[in-house]
Design a protein around this motif. Structure first.
Motif, mmCIF file in Angstrom:
data_model
loop_
_atom_site.group_PDB
_atom_site.id
_atom_site.type_symbol
_atom_site.label_atom_id
_atom_site.label_comp_id
_atom_site.label_asym_id
_atom_site.label_seq_id
_atom_site.Cartn_x
_atom_site.Cartn_y
_atom_site.Cartn_z
ATOM 1 N N ASN A 154 2.022 -5.510 6.765
ATOM 2 C CA ASN A 154 1.176 -6.685 6.922
ATOM 3 C C ASN A 154 0.817 -6.789 8.393
ATOM 4 O O ASN A 154 1.424 -6.147 9.240
ATOM 5 C CB ASN A 154 1.902 -7.946 6.454
ATOM 6 C CG ASN A 154 2.079 -7.955 4.952
ATOM 7 O OD1 ASN A 154 1.166 -7.608 4.208
ATOM 8 N ND2 ASN A 154 3.267 -8.321 4.491
ATOM 9 N N THR A 155 -0.170 -7.621 8.672
ATOM 10 C CA THR A 155 -0.586 -7.754 10.060
ATOM 11 C C THR A 155 -0.763 -9.223 10.427
ATOM 12 O O THR A 155 -0.395 -10.114 9.666
ATOM 13 C CB THR A 155 -1.849 -6.890 10.334
ATOM 14 O OG1 THR A 155 -2.038 -6.790 11.741
ATOM 15 C CG2 THR A 155 -3.073 -7.442 9.650
ATOM 16 N N THR B 225 0.851 -1.185 0.000
ATOM 17 C CA THR B 225 0.000 0.000 0.000
ATOM 18 C C THR B 225 0.888 1.236 0.000
ATOM 19 O O THR B 225 1.734 1.387 0.882
ATOM 20 C CB THR B 225 -0.901 0.011 1.252
ATOM 21 O OG1 THR B 225 -1.634 -1.209 1.299
ATOM 22 C CG2 THR B 225 -1.851 1.181 1.235
ATOM 23 N N ALA C 71 -5.247 -3.327 13.319
ATOM 24 C CA ALA C 71 -4.712 -4.144 12.222
ATOM 25 C C ALA C 71 -4.850 -3.424 10.879
ATOM 26 O O ALA C 71 -3.922 -3.426 10.062
ATOM 27 C CB ALA C 71 -5.428 -5.492 12.180
ATOM 28 N N GLU C 72 -5.985 -2.786 10.670
ATOM 29 C CA GLU C 72 -6.183 -2.057 9.411
ATOM 30 C C GLU C 72 -5.240 -0.865 9.310
ATOM 31 O O GLU C 72 -4.825 -0.503 8.212
ATOM 32 C CB GLU C 72 -7.640 -1.624 9.263
ATOM 33 C CG GLU C 72 -8.539 -2.793 8.924
ATOM 34 C CD GLU C 72 -9.980 -2.404 8.650
ATOM 35 O OE1 GLU C 72 -10.336 -1.212 8.806
ATOM 36 O OE2 GLU C 72 -10.753 -3.302 8.284
ATOM 37 N N ARG C 73 -4.886 -0.274 10.432
ATOM 38 C CA ARG C 73 -3.934 0.840 10.398
ATOM 39 C C ARG C 73 -2.583 0.348 9.881
ATOM 40 O O ARG C 73 -1.929 1.010 9.076
ATOM 41 C CB ARG C 73 -3.797 1.476 11.789
ATOM 42 C CG ARG C 73 -2.908 2.691 11.798
ATOM 43 C CD ARG C 73 -3.511 3.862 11.041
ATOM 44 N NE ARG C 73 -2.455 4.804 10.697
ATOM 45 C CZ ARG C 73 -2.415 5.520 9.597
ATOM 46 N NH1 ARG C 73 -3.393 5.470 8.732
ATOM 47 N NH2 ARG C 73 -1.403 6.321 9.363
ATOM 48 N N ASP D 178 -9.602 -4.652 14.963
ATOM 49 C CA ASP D 178 -9.690 -4.392 13.525
ATOM 50 C C ASP D 178 -9.102 -3.031 13.148
ATOM 51 O O ASP D 178 -8.303 -2.958 12.203
ATOM 52 C CB ASP D 178 -11.136 -4.533 13.043
ATOM 53 C CG ASP D 178 -11.236 -4.584 11.532
ATOM 54 O OD1 ASP D 178 -10.530 -5.403 10.905
ATOM 55 O OD2 ASP D 178 -12.018 -3.792 10.973
ATOM 56 N N PRO D 179 -9.438 -1.956 13.853
ATOM 57 C CA PRO D 179 -8.826 -0.669 13.486
ATOM 58 C C PRO D 179 -7.297 -0.664 13.616
ATOM 59 O O PRO D 179 -6.607 -0.054 12.785
ATOM 60 C CB PRO D 179 -9.465 0.327 14.456
ATOM 61 C CG PRO D 179 -10.775 -0.288 14.822
ATOM 62 C CD PRO D 179 -10.501 -1.773 14.855
ATOM 63 N N ARG E 158 -2.110 -2.069 7.827
ATOM 64 C CA ARG E 158 -2.278 -2.269 6.373
ATOM 65 C C ARG E 158 -2.326 -0.932 5.626
ATOM 66 O O ARG E 158 -1.767 -0.803 4.548
ATOM 67 C CB ARG E 158 -3.553 -3.067 6.099
ATOM 68 C CG ARG E 158 -3.470 -4.516 6.501
ATOM 69 C CD ARG E 158 -2.543 -5.330 5.598
ATOM 70 N NE ARG E 158 -3.071 -5.299 4.245
ATOM 71 C CZ ARG E 158 -2.396 -4.892 3.168
ATOM 72 N NH1 ARG E 158 -1.141 -4.516 3.264
ATOM 73 N NH2 ARG E 158 -2.961 -4.869 1.983
ATOM 74 N N LYS E 159 -2.967 0.057 6.198
ATOM 75 C CA LYS E 159 -3.083 1.367 5.540
ATOM 76 C C LYS E 159 -1.726 1.997 5.277
ATOM 77 O O LYS E 159 -1.576 2.751 4.321
ATOM 78 C CB LYS E 159 -3.906 2.340 6.393
ATOM 79 C CG LYS E 159 -5.377 2.067 6.420
ATOM 80 C CD LYS E 159 -6.060 3.071 7.357
ATOM 81 C CE LYS E 159 -7.477 2.673 7.663
ATOM 82 N NZ LYS E 159 -8.086 3.586 8.657
#
Length: 168
Positions: free
Chosen positions: A85-86, A12, A76-78, A73-74, A80-81
């Motif tokens: 990787n997470t 990303t 882990a998604e951070r 989730d927030p 990725r953003k």
């Protein structure tokens, strides 16, 4: 192990410096692992609570478990953003978690609450440490995300502390 093309597909784009980004992703993944482990520990104690204050403690731990789960989730998604990787598995969580598991058949209610108090205090410190890493990397969004989670974690600690004050 993923091949290089798959990794490129997950890359990303972001404008953070690579070294700082890597440190933030590493710290976020440890928080994700800690949150999973603390969620399971909190639910373990919720499910195995006993005694005269069962209902109050059972409901408190259910509420706290939901709050902890909502952070996963927030976080882990951070990761990725910002191009990282997470967590990929339970084994990956076990490798990174700093929360100590408790597999005892019976834990007294006060010991459960004190254990969770200590784990939440450590979680708040780890979040503050990650906030510092994010600040150093000029990752304002990660730092901002953590600020509310630190406050929620300190609130959980406060409630657990107050709940244990008069327990024998």
């Amino acid at each position: 192990m993923a091949d290089i093309n798959q990794v490129k597909e997950l890359d990303t784009p972001n404008d953070l410096a690579e070294k700082g980004r890597e440190k933030v992703v590493d710290a976020l993944n440890k928080l994700v692992a800690d949150a999973f482990a603390l969620y399971i520990k909190t639910k373990n104690y919720h499910w195995h609570m006993s005694g005269r204050h069962f209902r109050d403690y059972h409901l408190l731990l259910d509420e706290q478990g939901d709050q902890i789960f909502a952070t996963i989730d927030p976080l882990a998604e951070r990761a990725r953003k910002i191009g990282g990787n997470t967590i990929r598995s339970v084994a990956h969580i076990a490798q990174l978690q700093r929360v100590k598991d408790n597999d005892e058949d019976f834990v007294a209610p006060k010991d459960m609450l004190l254990d969770l108090l200590n784990e939440n205090k450590k979680m708040a410190k780890n979040m503050r440490d990650t906030h510092k890493i994010a600040d150093d990397a000029e990752d304002v969004a990660t730092a901002s995300l953590l600020e509310n989670y630190i406050d929620e974690t300190e609130r959980r600690s406060w409630f657990l502390f107050e709940t244990t004050r008069d327990i024998n």
